[in-house]
Design a protein around this motif. Sequence first.
Motif, PDB file in Angstrom:
ATOM      1  N   ASN A 162      25.124  43.829  38.643  1.00 26.84           N
ATOM      2  CA  ASN A 162      24.110  44.433  39.346  1.00 26.84           C
ATOM      3  C   ASN A 162      22.969  44.322  37.919  1.00 26.84           C
ATOM      4  O   ASN A 162      21.927  43.827  38.278  1.00 26.84           O
ATOM      5  N   GLN A 176      21.851  40.742  46.648  1.00 27.56           N
ATOM      6  CA  GLN A 176      23.217  41.573  47.055  1.00 27.56           C
ATOM      7  C   GLN A 176      22.825  41.726  48.408  1.00 27.56           C
ATOM      8  O   GLN A 176      23.826  41.840  49.708  1.00 27.56           O
ATOM      9  N   GLY A 199      24.981  36.319  48.520  1.00 24.98           N
ATOM     10  CA  GLY A 199      25.958  35.953  46.634  1.00 24.98           C
ATOM     11  C   GLY A 199      24.977  35.068  45.634  1.00 24.98           C
ATOM     12  O   GLY A 199      24.701  34.303  46.135  1.00 24.98           O
ATOM     13  N   LYS A 228      17.848  47.506  47.256  1.00 16.77           N
ATOM     14  CA  LYS A 228      19.542  46.732  47.226  1.00 16.77           C
ATOM     15  C   LYS A 228      19.840  48.390  46.829  1.00 16.77           C
ATOM     16  O   LYS A 228      20.031  49.217  46.530  1.00 16.77           O
ATOM     17  N   TYR A 276      27.730  44.178  47.240  1.00 12.88           N
ATOM     18  CA  TYR A 276      28.299  43.543  46.564  1.00 12.88           C
ATOM     19  C   TYR A 276      28.480  42.351  46.828  1.00 12.88           C
ATOM     20  O   TYR A 276      29.123  42.477  48.234  1.00 12.88           O
ATOM     21  N   THR A 314      32.333  38.207  44.688  1.00 11.59           N
ATOM     22  CA  THR A 314      32.711  38.642  43.780  1.00 11.59           C
ATOM     23  C   THR A 314      33.653  38.880  43.060  1.00 11.59           C
ATOM     24  O   THR A 314      34.046  38.284  42.051  1.00 11.59           O
TER      25      THR A 314
END
Length: 430
Positions: A39, A45, A49, A109, A113, A117
């Motif tokens: 973040n 997001q 990614g 956003k 995620y 990640t």
Amino acid sequence: MGVKGLYSLLEGKQIYEGIHFRDSKLVVDGINLAHILYNKADLDQNHGGEYLAFQAEVQAFFKALAICQIKAKVVIDGGSGPSDIKLDQGMDLQRTRVKNIPDALKGEKMGFYALFTTTVFEETLNSMKVPLVRCFGEADGQLAALARDLYCPVLSGDTDLYIYNFRGGVLPLDQFQWDSVKPNGARSYISCKRYTMSRFCNLYKIDHQLLPVFAALAGNDYVNLRDVKWASYVPAGSPTMKFRTASLVGLLSWLGARTDRTTEDTLTAALALIPNISQQARTEMRTEVQNAMLEYRLPSSSLRRSFSEGTVPPLPPEIWSRVPEWVRVSLARGDLGANILDYDILVHRRKFLRIQVEGSDRQSSNLTSRPIRQVMYGLLLGQRGGEVEEWDRVGLELIGVKVQPLVQGAAQTLSLVSPPQVGLPTPLAG
């Protein structure tokens, strides 16, 4: 996650101690750190990614720790664990993600995620030789127990850790200024804040043994007693505050006046405040609150030996017998993704699928990989394991669908024991 509203309550209070952190051990809440780093770097997001940029952020973080002689031990949360006490909160979180899809499609956003990640985080740590262990289940208690045994703090943004009784305290992640290392040769340090239970208890004049009662009654990850008017117990003359904050202050004030009572006496008195409830419902509520309180009992640490000797964190016997050693070891080291061994699958026959940013008028992309998951369920559960309930979106609704493990055809020849014994294929001639 954590005790709802507690972080906001403590903002501006004289409870955090400013310190120059250096030359120390540090227990790190891995999943929490991975998400906060992603973040903070303001990475994509919604479109798959930005893993290379994320990897660089992770590398920079742990290099900063090394400069300050901080020896990190990273603990990765392994899921819900054998208890099903977080089910309602997990369902609510999934529903929120589904409802947020339209805004994410517009570029907002919304906390989606990127799918890999955690995988990239673990691979980066392994490549940097940063000590890493994945728990098989909920990690909060093990984080606190390891910090107790190592006489050091925990780095996390989870206020559930504020309730555990261990000396090292918690370093809140959003106040850990790792990207502004103060260079001073061998004495370089990171400016940060430290929370300790003793300062909290002194501020609110509450016995530390009542903190688990406070967390359970306040409505943490597990229980929410909304019907008690805790705000009515706010001390007279207190400044105006938001409802949630007033409820926490009132609850703390009420508990502070009862420090001469046992936790059971205090719980009985609190439940007596719930209006219009039957004795049966009150008894059920008591059980829920007691279960929530038990989550804050410090366990014996199973992770200290995992870090020092490479032992595998314990699993319940009924699960241990199903999972060969190579899987347990690979999972604990972060070499295999957590989806390979999922408590929800093994114990609850349930799987929450990742909600992705995609057109809600189309079928979920998770359907594409369902045959693969069915084979995985078959490997984990066997032919008599029963159906697994997969939770995924249909349109903008969260729906559960029963899925049959696949133990037929070629899948009948597969076993979790065999993959390490499979040789590489012979290259084709020419």
